[in-house]
Design a protein around this motif. Structure first.
Motif, PDB file in Angstrom:
ATOM      1  N   CYS A   1       0.796  -1.227   0.000  1.00 37.13           N
ATOM      2  CA  CYS A   1       0.000   0.000   0.000  1.00 37.13           C
ATOM      3  C   CYS A   1       0.830   1.279   0.000  1.00 37.13           C
ATOM      4  O   CYS A   1       0.497   2.236  -0.694  1.00 37.13           O
ATOM      5  CB  CYS A   1      -0.967   0.013   1.179  1.00 37.13           C
ATOM      6  SG  CYS A   1      -0.167  -0.044   2.801  1.00 37.13           S
ATOM      7  N   GLU A   2       1.873   1.318   0.773  1.00 35.64           N
ATOM      8  CA  GLU A   2       2.629   2.557   0.983  1.00 35.64           C
ATOM      9  C   GLU A   2       3.116   3.213  -0.318  1.00 35.64           C
ATOM     10  O   GLU A   2       2.887   4.398  -0.532  1.00 35.64           O
ATOM     11  CB  GLU A   2       3.785   2.301   1.957  1.00 35.64           C
ATOM     12  CG  GLU A   2       4.504   3.558   2.383  1.00 35.64           C
ATOM     13  CD  GLU A   2       5.681   3.883   1.496  1.00 35.64           C
ATOM     14  OE1 GLU A   2       6.059   5.063   1.454  1.00 35.64           O
ATOM     15  OE2 GLU A   2       6.208   2.966   0.836  1.00 35.64           O
ATOM     16  N   PRO A   3       3.747   2.477  -1.225  1.00 35.23           N
ATOM     17  CA  PRO A   3       4.218   3.138  -2.449  1.00 35.23           C
ATOM     18  C   PRO A   3       3.096   3.531  -3.415  1.00 35.23           C
ATOM     19  O   PRO A   3       3.310   4.343  -4.309  1.00 35.23           O
ATOM     20  CB  PRO A   3       5.148   2.115  -3.090  1.00 35.23           C
ATOM     21  CG  PRO A   3       4.729   0.804  -2.537  1.00 35.23           C
ATOM     22  CD  PRO A   3       4.183   1.085  -1.164  1.00 35.23           C
ATOM     23  N   GLU A   4       1.891   2.981  -3.222  1.00 32.27           N
ATOM     24  CA  GLU A   4       0.772   3.280  -4.114  1.00 32.27           C
ATOM     25  C   GLU A   4       0.039   4.569  -3.755  1.00 32.27           C
ATOM     26  O   GLU A   4      -0.702   5.103  -4.566  1.00 32.27           O
ATOM     27  CB  GLU A   4      -0.226   2.123  -4.109  1.00 32.27           C
ATOM     28  CG  GLU A   4       0.320   0.847  -4.696  1.00 32.27           C
ATOM     29  CD  GLU A   4       0.693   0.994  -6.159  1.00 32.27           C
ATOM     30  OE1 GLU A   4      -0.028   1.675  -6.918  1.00 32.27           O
ATOM     31  OE2 GLU A   4       1.726   0.419  -6.543  1.00 32.27           O
ATOM     32  N   CYS A   5       0.235   5.091  -2.560  1.00 32.09           N
ATOM     33  CA  CYS A   5      -0.516   6.262  -2.102  1.00 32.09           C
ATOM     34  C   CYS A   5       0.002   7.532  -2.782  1.00 32.09           C
ATOM     35  O   CYS A   5       1.144   7.933  -2.570  1.00 32.09           O
ATOM     36  CB  CYS A   5      -0.418   6.401  -0.592  1.00 32.09           C
ATOM     37  SG  CYS A   5      -1.355   7.820   0.026  1.00 32.09           S
ATOM     38  N   PRO A   6      -0.843   8.207  -3.567  1.00 32.95           N
ATOM     39  CA  PRO A   6      -0.396   9.403  -4.273  1.00 32.95           C
ATOM     40  C   PRO A   6      -0.231  10.617  -3.351  1.00 32.95           C
ATOM     41  O   PRO A   6       0.395  11.601  -3.734  1.00 32.95           O
ATOM     42  CB  PRO A   6      -1.506   9.652  -5.293  1.00 32.95           C
ATOM     43  CG  PRO A   6      -2.721   9.063  -4.664  1.00 32.95           C
ATOM     44  CD  PRO A   6      -2.220   7.862  -3.901  1.00 32.95           C
ATOM     45  N   ASN A   7      -0.762  10.525  -2.143  1.00 34.44           N
ATOM     46  CA  ASN A   7      -0.662  11.637  -1.192  1.00 34.44           C
ATOM     47  C   ASN A   7       0.390  11.400  -0.120  1.00 34.44           C
ATOM     48  O   ASN A   7       0.545  12.223   0.773  1.00 34.44           O
ATOM     49  CB  ASN A   7      -2.012  11.869  -0.508  1.00 34.44           C
ATOM     50  CG  ASN A   7      -3.073  12.290  -1.479  1.00 34.44           C
ATOM     51  OD1 ASN A   7      -2.815  12.994  -2.435  1.00 34.44           O
ATOM     52  ND2 ASN A   7      -4.296  11.842  -1.241  1.00 34.44           N
ATOM     53  N   GLN A   8       1.078  10.285  -0.195  1.00 39.53           N
ATOM     54  CA  GLN A   8       2.073   9.901   0.810  1.00 39.53           C
ATOM     55  C   GLN A   8       1.457   9.908   2.215  1.00 39.53           C
ATOM     56  O   GLN A   8       2.084  10.336   3.185  1.00 39.53           O
ATOM     57  CB  GLN A   8       3.307  10.796   0.730  1.00 39.53           C
ATOM     58  CG  GLN A   8       3.994  10.688  -0.608  1.00 39.53           C
ATOM     59  CD  GLN A   8       5.204  11.588  -0.737  1.00 39.53           C
ATOM     60  OE1 GLN A   8       5.294  12.628  -0.092  1.00 39.53           O
ATOM     61  NE2 GLN A   8       6.127  11.190  -1.573  1.00 39.53           N
ATOM     62  N   ALA A   9       0.213   9.424   2.299  1.00 38.11           N
ATOM     63  CA  ALA A   9      -0.502   9.387   3.571  1.00 38.11           C
ATOM     64  C   ALA A   9      -0.217   8.118   4.369  1.00 38.11           C
ATOM     65  O   ALA A   9      -0.561   8.035   5.537  1.00 38.11           O
ATOM     66  CB  ALA A   9      -2.006   9.503   3.320  1.00 38.11           C
TER      67      ALA A   9
ATOM     68  N   TYR B   1      -7.383   8.936  -8.632  1.00 33.26           N
ATOM     69  CA  TYR B   1      -7.924   7.699  -9.180  1.00 33.26           C
ATOM     70  C   TYR B   1      -9.412   7.573  -8.837  1.00 33.26           C
ATOM     71  O   TYR B   1      -9.910   8.257  -7.955  1.00 33.26           O
ATOM     72  CB  TYR B   1      -7.175   6.481  -8.621  1.00 33.26           C
ATOM     73  CG  TYR B   1      -5.685   6.559  -8.796  1.00 33.26           C
ATOM     74  CD1 TYR B   1      -5.110   6.457 -10.056  1.00 33.26           C
ATOM     75  CD2 TYR B   1      -4.848   6.746  -7.705  1.00 33.26           C
ATOM     76  CE1 TYR B   1      -3.737   6.541 -10.224  1.00 33.26           C
ATOM     77  CE2 TYR B   1      -3.472   6.828  -7.857  1.00 33.26           C
ATOM     78  CZ  TYR B   1      -2.924   6.723  -9.118  1.00 33.26           C
ATOM     79  OH  TYR B   1      -1.574   6.808  -9.276  1.00 33.26           O
ATOM     80  N   ASP B   2     -10.077   6.646  -9.496  1.00 38.06           N
ATOM     81  CA  ASP B   2     -11.501   6.412  -9.245  1.00 38.06           C
ATOM     82  C   ASP B   2     -11.759   5.685  -7.930  1.00 38.06           C
ATOM     83  O   ASP B   2     -12.807   5.847  -7.321  1.00 38.06           O
ATOM     84  CB  ASP B   2     -12.130   5.607 -10.392  1.00 38.06           C
ATOM     85  CG  ASP B   2     -12.167   6.391 -11.690  1.00 38.06           C
ATOM     86  OD1 ASP B   2     -12.206   7.632 -11.640  1.00 38.06           O
ATOM     87  OD2 ASP B   2     -12.156   5.748 -12.752  1.00 38.06           O
ATOM     88  N   THR B   3     -10.813   4.857  -7.523  1.00 34.08           N
ATOM     89  CA  THR B   3     -10.944   4.100  -6.278  1.00 34.08           C
ATOM     90  C   THR B   3      -9.629   4.184  -5.503  1.00 34.08           C
ATOM     91  O   THR B   3      -8.571   4.406  -6.097  1.00 34.08           O
ATOM     92  CB  THR B   3     -11.280   2.620  -6.548  1.00 34.08           C
ATOM     93  OG1 THR B   3     -10.239   2.056  -7.346  1.00 34.08           O
ATOM     94  CG2 THR B   3     -12.607   2.469  -7.257  1.00 34.08           C
ATOM     95  N   PRO B   4      -9.671   3.989  -4.197  1.00 32.38           N
ATOM     96  CA  PRO B   4      -8.445   4.022  -3.404  1.00 32.38           C
ATOM     97  C   PRO B   4      -7.473   2.916  -3.824  1.00 32.38           C
ATOM     98  O   PRO B   4      -7.810   1.729  -3.773  1.00 32.38           O
ATOM     99  CB  PRO B   4      -8.927   3.805  -1.969  1.00 32.38           C
ATOM    100  CG  PRO B   4     -10.354   4.228  -1.975  1.00 32.38           C
ATOM    101  CD  PRO B   4     -10.864   3.864  -3.346  1.00 32.38           C
ATOM    102  N   THR B   5      -6.288   3.302  -4.232  1.00 32.29           N
ATOM    103  CA  THR B   5      -5.324   2.304  -4.706  1.00 32.29           C
ATOM    104  C   THR B   5      -4.830   1.399  -3.590  1.00 32.29           C
ATOM    105  O   THR B   5      -4.549   0.231  -3.835  1.00 32.29           O
ATOM    106  CB  THR B   5      -4.120   2.958  -5.408  1.00 32.29           C
ATOM    107  OG1 THR B   5      -3.497   3.871  -4.505  1.00 32.29           O
ATOM    108  CG2 THR B   5      -4.538   3.668  -6.672  1.00 32.29           C
ATOM    109  N   CYS B   6      -4.740   1.914  -2.373  1.00 30.43           N
ATOM    110  CA  CYS B   6      -4.255   1.067  -1.278  1.00 30.43           C
ATOM    111  C   CYS B   6      -5.191  -0.121  -1.073  1.00 30.43           C
ATOM    112  O   CYS B   6      -4.734  -1.242  -0.835  1.00 30.43           O
ATOM    113  CB  CYS B   6      -4.094   1.871   0.009  1.00 30.43           C
ATOM    114  SG  CYS B   6      -5.603   2.641   0.635  1.00 30.43           S
ATOM    115  N   MET B   7      -6.484   0.127  -1.173  1.00 28.76           N
ATOM    116  CA  MET B   7      -7.461  -0.950  -1.006  1.00 28.76           C
ATOM    117  C   MET B   7      -7.349  -1.968  -2.138  1.00 28.76           C
ATOM    118  O   MET B   7      -7.488  -3.175  -1.909  1.00 28.76           O
ATOM    119  CB  MET B   7      -8.878  -0.390  -0.952  1.00 28.76           C
ATOM    120  CG  MET B   7      -9.159   0.427   0.294  1.00 28.76           C
ATOM    121  SD  MET B   7     -10.788   1.166   0.234  1.00 28.76           S
ATOM    122  CE  MET B   7     -11.697  -0.040   1.189  1.00 28.76           C
ATOM    123  N   SER B   8      -7.093  -1.487  -3.341  1.00 27.20           N
ATOM    124  CA  SER B   8      -7.056  -2.401  -4.486  1.00 27.20           C
ATOM    125  C   SER B   8      -5.802  -3.278  -4.505  1.00 27.20           C
ATOM    126  O   SER B   8      -5.839  -4.376  -5.050  1.00 27.20           O
ATOM    127  CB  SER B   8      -7.193  -1.638  -5.800  1.00 27.20           C
ATOM    128  OG  SER B   8      -6.091  -0.801  -6.015  1.00 27.20           O
TER     129      SER B   8
END
Length: 84
Positions: A15-23, A45-52
């Motif tokens: 998940c960490e590297p996928e977050c575009p906001n560095q959250a 993105y249309d959906t949260p990338t961390c979840m996907s």
């Protein structure tokens, strides 16, 4: 609303590297999401990338302590990425 990583997290590092906001960052034991930076990927993105990308179902969930609608998430995105 911001997202929350539950104790089901296995620290797979997906998940960490996928977050575009560095959250997302490593907490004391598992990854954590900064609710002030999480926009659920609104603006990116249309959906949260961390979840996907999370391999464990229901590990990343909506954070009941930080409820926001899509408009509020958009406003947060603008503040994070377009602050003057």
């Amino acid at each position: 609303m911001a997202l929350l990583i539950t104790k089901k997290c296995i620290n797979c590092d997906m998940c960490e590297p996928e977050c575009p906001n560095q959250a997302i960052s490593m907490g004391d034991e598992i990854y954590v999401i900064d609710p002030w930076l999480c926009t659920e990927c609104v603006g990116h993105y249309d959906t949260p990338t961390c979840m996907s990308v999370c391999p464990i179902d229901n590990t990343i969930v909506s954070d009941p302590a930080h409820q926001e609608n899509r408009e509020q998430l958009w406003e947060k995105f603008v503040l994070i990425h377009h602050a003057v």
